[in-house]
Design a protein around this motif. Structure first.
Motif, short mmCIF file in Angstrom:
data_model
loop_
_atom_site.label_atom_id
_atom_site.label_comp_id
_atom_site.label_asym_id
_atom_site.label_seq_id
_atom_site.Cartn_x
_atom_site.Cartn_y
_atom_site.Cartn_z
N PHE A 40 0.76 -1.27 -0.04
CA PHE A 40 -0.01 -0.11 -0.03
C PHE A 40 0.76 1.47 0.08
CE2 PHE A 40 -3.09 -3.28 1.95
CZ PHE A 40 -4.21 -2.95 0.66
N PHE A 41 2.12 1.10 0.75
CA PHE A 41 2.72 2.71 0.76
C PHE A 41 3.74 3.04 -0.27
CE2 PHE A 41 1.28 1.73 5.01
CZ PHE A 41 0.86 3.17 5.49
N LEU A 42 3.27 4.30 -0.77
CA LEU A 42 4.18 5.18 -1.34
C LEU A 42 4.52 6.09 -0.49
CD1 LEU A 42 1.99 5.61 -4.50
CD2 LEU A 42 4.38 4.48 -4.62
N ALA A 182 9.28 -8.60 -3.11
CA ALA A 182 8.68 -9.46 -4.26
C ALA A 182 7.52 -8.37 -4.78
CB ALA A 182 8.19 -10.66 -4.50
N ILE A 183 6.74 -8.02 -3.74
CA ILE A 183 5.55 -7.08 -3.93
C ILE A 183 6.00 -5.55 -4.37
CG2 ILE A 183 3.75 -5.63 -2.64
CD1 ILE A 183 3.37 -7.96 -0.71
N THR A 184 7.29 -5.05 -3.71
CA THR A 184 7.97 -3.96 -4.41
C THR A 184 8.19 -4.22 -5.73
OG1 THR A 184 8.26 -3.34 -2.09
CG2 THR A 184 9.68 -2.03 -3.69
N VAL A 185 8.87 -5.23 -6.14
CA VAL A 185 9.37 -5.18 -7.48
C VAL A 185 8.06 -5.52 -8.73
CG1 VAL A 185 10.34 -7.21 -9.11
CG2 VAL A 185 11.45 -6.35 -6.74
N ALA A 186 7.22 -6.25 -7.94
CA ALA A 186 5.72 -6.38 -9.05
C ALA A 186 5.29 -4.91 -9.03
CB ALA A 186 4.76 -7.14 -8.03
N HIS A 187 5.14 -4.05 -8.25
CA HIS A 187 4.66 -2.75 -8.01
C HIS A 187 5.63 -1.87 -9.23
CE1 HIS A 187 1.21 -2.07 -5.61
NE2 HIS A 187 1.69 -2.32 -4.43
N HIS A 188 6.77 -2.25 -9.06
CA HIS A 188 7.88 -1.37 -9.65
C HIS A 188 7.74 -1.59 -11.40
CE1 HIS A 188 11.40 0.54 -11.11
NE2 HIS A 188 12.03 -0.52 -11.51
N CYS A 189 7.58 -3.02 -11.63
CA CYS A 189 7.27 -3.44 -13.22
C CYS A 189 6.13 -3.02 -13.65
CB CYS A 189 7.35 -4.89 -13.12
SG CYS A 189 6.91 -5.63 -14.70
N LEU A 190 4.86 -2.91 -12.72
CA LEU A 190 3.83 -2.35 -13.04
C LEU A 190 3.83 -0.96 -13.36
CD1 LEU A 190 1.41 -4.72 -11.12
CD2 LEU A 190 1.56 -4.79 -13.67
N ASP A 191 4.37 -0.01 -12.21
CA ASP A 191 4.66 1.25 -12.46
C ASP A 191 5.36 1.94 -13.60
OD1 ASP A 191 3.21 1.66 -9.70
OD2 ASP A 191 5.05 1.82 -8.93
N THR A 192 6.14 1.07 -13.85
CA THR A 192 6.90 1.52 -15.04
C THR A 192 6.57 0.77 -16.48
OG1 THR A 192 8.66 -0.50 -14.80
CG2 THR A 192 9.17 1.73 -13.82
N ASN A 193 5.45 0.04 -16.45
CA ASN A 193 4.60 -0.68 -17.53
C ASN A 193 5.53 -1.56 -18.17
OD1 ASN A 193 2.90 -0.89 -19.38
ND2 ASN A 193 3.46 0.72 -20.96
N GLN B 181 11.95 0.75 -0.05
CA GLN B 181 11.38 0.33 -1.42
C GLN B 181 12.35 0.65 -2.66
OE1 GLN B 181 7.66 2.41 -1.19
NE2 GLN B 181 6.87 0.61 -0.09
N ALA B 182 12.99 1.88 -2.43
CA ALA B 182 13.94 2.26 -3.30
C ALA B 182 15.26 1.64 -3.46
CB ALA B 182 14.27 3.62 -3.32
N ILE B 183 15.57 0.95 -1.94
CA ILE B 183 16.64 -0.12 -2.11
C ILE B 183 16.31 -1.20 -2.83
CG2 ILE B 183 17.94 -1.31 -0.31
CD1 ILE B 183 17.79 0.96 1.51
N HIS B 187 18.35 -2.66 -6.14
CA HIS B 187 18.79 -4.24 -6.14
C HIS B 187 18.26 -4.79 -7.13
CE1 HIS B 187 21.27 -4.62 -2.50
NE2 HIS B 187 20.73 -4.59 -1.72
N HIS B 188 16.99 -4.62 -7.48
CA HIS B 188 16.31 -5.39 -8.59
C HIS B 188 17.02 -4.99 -9.83
CE1 HIS B 188 13.28 -7.19 -10.95
NE2 HIS B 188 12.73 -6.18 -11.39
N CYS B 189 17.45 -3.60 -10.30
CA CYS B 189 17.78 -3.33 -11.19
C CYS B 189 19.20 -4.00 -11.61
CB CYS B 189 17.81 -1.81 -11.16
SG CYS B 189 18.49 -1.18 -12.84
N LEU B 190 19.85 -4.04 -10.27
CA LEU B 190 21.16 -4.56 -10.46
C LEU B 190 21.25 -5.99 -10.68
CD1 LEU B 190 22.92 -2.14 -7.84
CD2 LEU B 190 23.56 -2.33 -10.20
N ASP B 191 20.53 -6.73 -9.95
CA ASP B 191 20.29 -8.18 -10.07
C ASP B 191 20.03 -8.74 -11.50
OD1 ASP B 191 20.67 -8.53 -7.30
OD2 ASP B 191 18.57 -8.82 -6.82
N THR B 192 19.23 -8.00 -12.18
CA THR B 192 18.73 -8.12 -13.37
C THR B 192 19.55 -7.48 -14.63
OG1 THR B 192 17.10 -6.35 -13.73
CG2 THR B 192 16.43 -8.57 -12.73
N ASN B 193 20.69 -7.06 -14.02
CA ASN B 193 21.59 -6.48 -14.99
C ASN B 193 20.75 -5.21 -15.91
OD1 ASN B 193 24.07 -5.97 -16.21
ND2 ASN B 193 24.10 -7.53 -17.89
#
Lengths: 198, 198
Positions: A40-42, A182-193, B181-183, B187-193
């Protein structure tokens, strides 16, 4: 709408746990609390287009609605306190009939199977799996339901249920993450389309 | 090596705070605790190639070394307890002379400027900024030092210092995230090159 379901395997189903020991005595409730925060948090705001369900030891499910939540804070302790206060109303939850102890927080007496089935009717269930499609190349739906486990792996029964309701298998990356990460990464993927719009 | 520096603006510099109130009475120490967890934890393992510094109210800096850490847990309370125990040894930290109260945890009596200067000698300082290069298109260095703020924005002085030592400005995405979350996203960006290898 984005949805997350987190399955807690050993967490309490009664409110008699200590907020000072959520990582130990309360069956790793800390993991679920971090997941709720991640969902939930931004920075300085709440994602209103998110629904998050946490399943407590296959017995109760708490549903959090981003559009209705009030007074939620990002720290683990206050989220655990909210869960404890919710469980104090457990006698008012009768089967799938939810009780609504605080704004945006609903409690029902259902376990993993019913929760997954309900969510599958609302969105596209996505199984996070190391053999899945890389998230960067897979088109994520507009109504994803990500299902995650706490510190334990999914049980065999859960894995079978999940494979029945999931329509996509997705891999988030090469490293195994905590559920909230994993939730943060999923949000990131969706946020960045899908990593195309930053 | 990946490095993270998190600047805490109102957190305690003495150990006399309650673990039951890190989100309130302890100046949002909960934010720093989540950042430490985000920097180091993978599912069932620790990222050994990570260094994380938290700056406490421009007075003390705690350095965590992933390759040496022992007994760190992902919940906020136990990380806050570790920070409190570290601060109990503050009289042994004399200027830049660090004390080492527990494995992988070092305390020095330095603030933001010295910490940024030290880190700039060890790696490539990256400023996270909404006007920066999108992270997906910018080549991240192999020795990145990400600098983040807690719930407060960087002060004017910090912003000026940061612009002097930073060699890259990077944007992580379209939504403003919490520091932890930014951290996770970094990490995700670096992990996935750079989102190319999942």
């Amino acid at each position: 709408m984005r949805q997350f379901i987190i399955i807690g395997h050993e967490v309490p189903t009664t409110p008699d746990f200590s907020l000072a020991d959520t990582a130990g005595g309360a069956g790793r409730l800390d993991v679920l609390c971090r997941c709720v925060t991640g969902a939930f948090f931004l920075s300085h705001s709440i994602r209103s287009d998110v629904r998050c369900r946490v399943v407590l030891s296959d017995s109760y499910t708490i549903r959090f609605e981003g559009s209705e939540l009030r007074g939620l804070h990002p720290d683990e302790r206050s989220t655990a306190a909210r869960i404890r206060a919710t469980l104090e109303q457990r006698d008012h939850a009768i089967g799938q009939m939810e009780t609504n102890p605080s704004p945006g927080v609903y409690l029902s007496r259902v376990g993993v199977e019913t929760t997954l089935t309900n969510a599958a009717e609302e969105g596209t269930v996505i199984q996070l799996h190391e053999d899945g499609q890389p998230v960067g190349t897979s088109d994520l739906p507009s109504d994803p339901v990500f299902v995650l486990s706490d510190h334990r792996d999914f049980t065999e029964t859960e894995t079978k249920l999940l494979s029945e309701v999931a329509t996509q298998r997705v891999r988030l990356g090469p490293r195994r993450l905590h559920a909230d990460q994993a939730i943060t990464v999923a949000h990131h993927c969706l946020d960045t389309n899908g990593y195309t719009q930053f």
